[in-house]
Scaffold this motif. Structure first.
Motif, PDB file in Angstrom:
ATOM      1  N   PRO A 132      34.130  10.869 -59.163  1.00 58.54           N
ATOM      2  CA  PRO A 132      33.952  11.604 -57.909  1.00 58.54           C
ATOM      3  C   PRO A 132      34.165  10.713 -56.694  1.00 58.54           C
ATOM      4  O   PRO A 132      34.038   9.490 -56.769  1.00 58.54           O
ATOM      5  CB  PRO A 132      32.502  12.097 -57.980  1.00 58.54           C
ATOM      6  CG  PRO A 132      31.841  11.271 -59.020  1.00 58.54           C
ATOM      7  CD  PRO A 132      32.896  10.759 -59.935  1.00 58.54           C
ATOM      8  N   HIS A 133      34.480  11.349 -55.586  1.00 56.21           N
ATOM      9  CA  HIS A 133      34.639  10.624 -54.337  1.00 56.21           C
ATOM     10  C   HIS A 133      33.281  10.100 -53.887  1.00 56.21           C
ATOM     11  O   HIS A 133      32.239  10.526 -54.368  1.00 56.21           O
ATOM     12  CB  HIS A 133      35.214  11.584 -53.286  1.00 56.21           C
ATOM     13  CG  HIS A 133      35.659  10.894 -52.037  1.00 56.21           C
ATOM     14  ND1 HIS A 133      35.531  11.460 -50.804  1.00 56.21           N
ATOM     15  CD2 HIS A 133      36.232   9.679 -51.857  1.00 56.21           C
ATOM     16  CE1 HIS A 133      36.012  10.608 -49.897  1.00 56.21           C
ATOM     17  NE2 HIS A 133      36.443   9.537 -50.510  1.00 56.21           N
ATOM     18  N   ALA A 134      33.303   9.201 -52.936  1.00 54.23           N
ATOM     19  CA  ALA A 134      32.061   8.624 -52.426  1.00 54.23           C
ATOM     20  C   ALA A 134      31.125   9.681 -51.855  1.00 54.23           C
ATOM     21  O   ALA A 134      29.909   9.531 -51.876  1.00 54.23           O
ATOM     22  CB  ALA A 134      32.385   7.583 -51.362  1.00 54.23           C
ATOM     23  N   CYS A 135      31.702  10.774 -51.361  1.00 56.83           N
ATOM     24  CA  CYS A 135      30.878  11.828 -50.769  1.00 56.83           C
ATOM     25  C   CYS A 135      30.261  12.720 -51.835  1.00 56.83           C
ATOM     26  O   CYS A 135      29.452  13.589 -51.524  1.00 56.83           O
ATOM     27  CB  CYS A 135      31.708  12.664 -49.791  1.00 56.83           C
ATOM     28  SG  CYS A 135      32.888  13.763 -50.607  1.00 56.83           S
ATOM     29  N   GLY A 136      30.645  12.543 -53.084  1.00 57.38           N
ATOM     30  CA  GLY A 136      30.066  13.335 -54.157  1.00 57.38           C
ATOM     31  C   GLY A 136      30.971  14.448 -54.661  1.00 57.38           C
ATOM     32  O   GLY A 136      30.736  15.015 -55.714  1.00 57.38           O
ATOM     33  N   GLN A 151      43.629  15.088 -50.856  1.00 62.35           N
ATOM     34  CA  GLN A 151      42.625  15.230 -49.811  1.00 62.35           C
ATOM     35  C   GLN A 151      41.350  15.781 -50.422  1.00 62.35           C
ATOM     36  O   GLN A 151      41.363  16.782 -51.145  1.00 62.35           O
ATOM     37  CB  GLN A 151      43.147  16.177 -48.726  1.00 62.35           C
ATOM     38  CG  GLN A 151      42.195  16.268 -47.538  1.00 62.35           C
ATOM     39  CD  GLN A 151      42.781  17.086 -46.421  1.00 62.35           C
ATOM     40  OE1 GLN A 151      43.433  18.090 -46.661  1.00 62.35           O
ATOM     41  NE2 GLN A 151      42.551  16.680 -45.193  1.00 62.35           N
ATOM     42  N   CYS A 152      40.270  15.123 -50.116  1.00 62.33           N
ATOM     43  CA  CYS A 152      38.963  15.533 -50.614  1.00 62.33           C
ATOM     44  C   CYS A 152      38.585  16.890 -50.025  1.00 62.33           C
ATOM     45  O   CYS A 152      38.712  17.113 -48.825  1.00 62.33           O
ATOM     46  CB  CYS A 152      37.919  14.488 -50.226  1.00 62.33           C
ATOM     47  SG  CYS A 152      36.247  14.928 -50.721  1.00 62.33           S
ATOM     48  N   ARG A 153      38.140  17.792 -50.881  1.00 63.15           N
ATOM     49  CA  ARG A 153      37.840  19.146 -50.419  1.00 63.15           C
ATOM     50  C   ARG A 153      36.523  19.220 -49.658  1.00 63.15           C
ATOM     51  O   ARG A 153      36.251  20.215 -48.991  1.00 63.15           O
ATOM     52  CB  ARG A 153      37.811  20.108 -51.605  1.00 63.15           C
ATOM     53  CG  ARG A 153      39.225  20.378 -52.120  1.00 63.15           C
ATOM     54  CD  ARG A 153      39.215  21.134 -53.410  1.00 63.15           C
ATOM     55  NE  ARG A 153      38.598  22.441 -53.299  1.00 63.15           N
ATOM     56  CZ  ARG A 153      39.210  23.509 -52.786  1.00 63.15           C
ATOM     57  NH1 ARG A 153      40.432  23.417 -52.364  1.00 63.15           N
ATOM     58  NH2 ARG A 153      38.579  24.655 -52.731  1.00 63.15           N
ATOM     59  N   ARG A 154      35.707  18.236 -49.776  1.00 67.68           N
ATOM     60  CA  ARG A 154      34.447  18.296 -49.039  1.00 67.68           C
ATOM     61  C   ARG A 154      34.548  17.583 -47.693  1.00 67.68           C
ATOM     62  O   ARG A 154      34.315  18.158 -46.650  1.00 67.68           O
ATOM     63  CB  ARG A 154      33.306  17.690 -49.845  1.00 67.68           C
ATOM     64  CG  ARG A 154      32.001  17.752 -49.053  1.00 67.68           C
ATOM     65  CD  ARG A 154      30.885  17.007 -49.729  1.00 67.68           C
ATOM     66  NE  ARG A 154      30.364  17.746 -50.876  1.00 67.68           N
ATOM     67  CZ  ARG A 154      29.288  17.345 -51.561  1.00 67.68           C
ATOM     68  NH1 ARG A 154      28.654  16.247 -51.224  1.00 67.68           N
ATOM     69  NH2 ARG A 154      28.867  18.042 -52.584  1.00 67.68           N
ATOM     70  N   CYS A 155      34.932  16.311 -47.732  1.00 66.59           N
ATOM     71  CA  CYS A 155      34.880  15.536 -46.490  1.00 66.59           C
ATOM     72  C   CYS A 155      36.229  15.433 -45.796  1.00 66.59           C
ATOM     73  O   CYS A 155      36.300  14.965 -44.666  1.00 66.59           O
ATOM     74  CB  CYS A 155      34.297  14.147 -46.757  1.00 66.59           C
ATOM     75  SG  CYS A 155      35.387  13.070 -47.700  1.00 66.59           S
ATOM     76  N   GLY A 156      37.291  15.866 -46.472  1.00 69.75           N
ATOM     77  CA  GLY A 156      38.590  15.913 -45.815  1.00 69.75           C
ATOM     78  C   GLY A 156      39.333  14.593 -45.756  1.00 69.75           C
ATOM     79  O   GLY A 156      40.436  14.524 -45.218  1.00 69.75           O
TER      80      GLY A 156
HETATM   81 ZN   LIG Z   1      34.967  13.156 -50.037  1.00 71.36          ZN
END
Ligand SMILES: [Zn+2]
Length: 71
Positions: free
Chosen positions: A18-22, A38-43
Motif C-alpha cells: 500500500p501507499h504511505a497514505c494507506g 496516481q493514488c486514488r486517495r491522496c492523488g
Molecule cells: Zn496515497
C-alpha cells in the motif's frame, strides 16, 4: 504476477504494497516505457519503469471495458 497483455489509461491497479497514505488502489495515468500511477486517495503520482510496475502490481482491473473494434 498477473498476466498483463497491455496497460491502458484509466485502469485500476492494486499494488503489492500500500501507499504511505494507506490506500492500495491506483489509477493508470500514463503508459509507455514508463508507467505513471496516481493514488486514488491522496492523488500523488508515481512514475516507474514498466518492468518494475509489473513486479509491483498485484491486480489490474478495467472499470469500464469498451467494446470498440481495435484492429
Ligand atoms: Zn496515497
Amino acid at each position: 504476477m498477473p498476466e498483463i497483455a497491455e496497460i491502458r489509461l484509466g485502469d485500476l491497479v492494486q499494488m503489492r504494497k500500500p501507499h504511505a497514505c494507506g490506500e492500495n488502489e491506483w489509477t493508470i495515468v500514463r503508459t509507455g516505457i514508463d508507467i505513471r500511477i496516481q493514488c486514488r486517495r491522496c492523488g500523488r503520482s508515481v512514475l516507474m519503469a514498466r518492468p518494475q510496475f509489473l513486479r509491483s502490481a498485484k491486480r489490474i482491473s478495467r472499470p469500464a471495458p469498451r467494446d470498440e473494434a481495435e484492429s
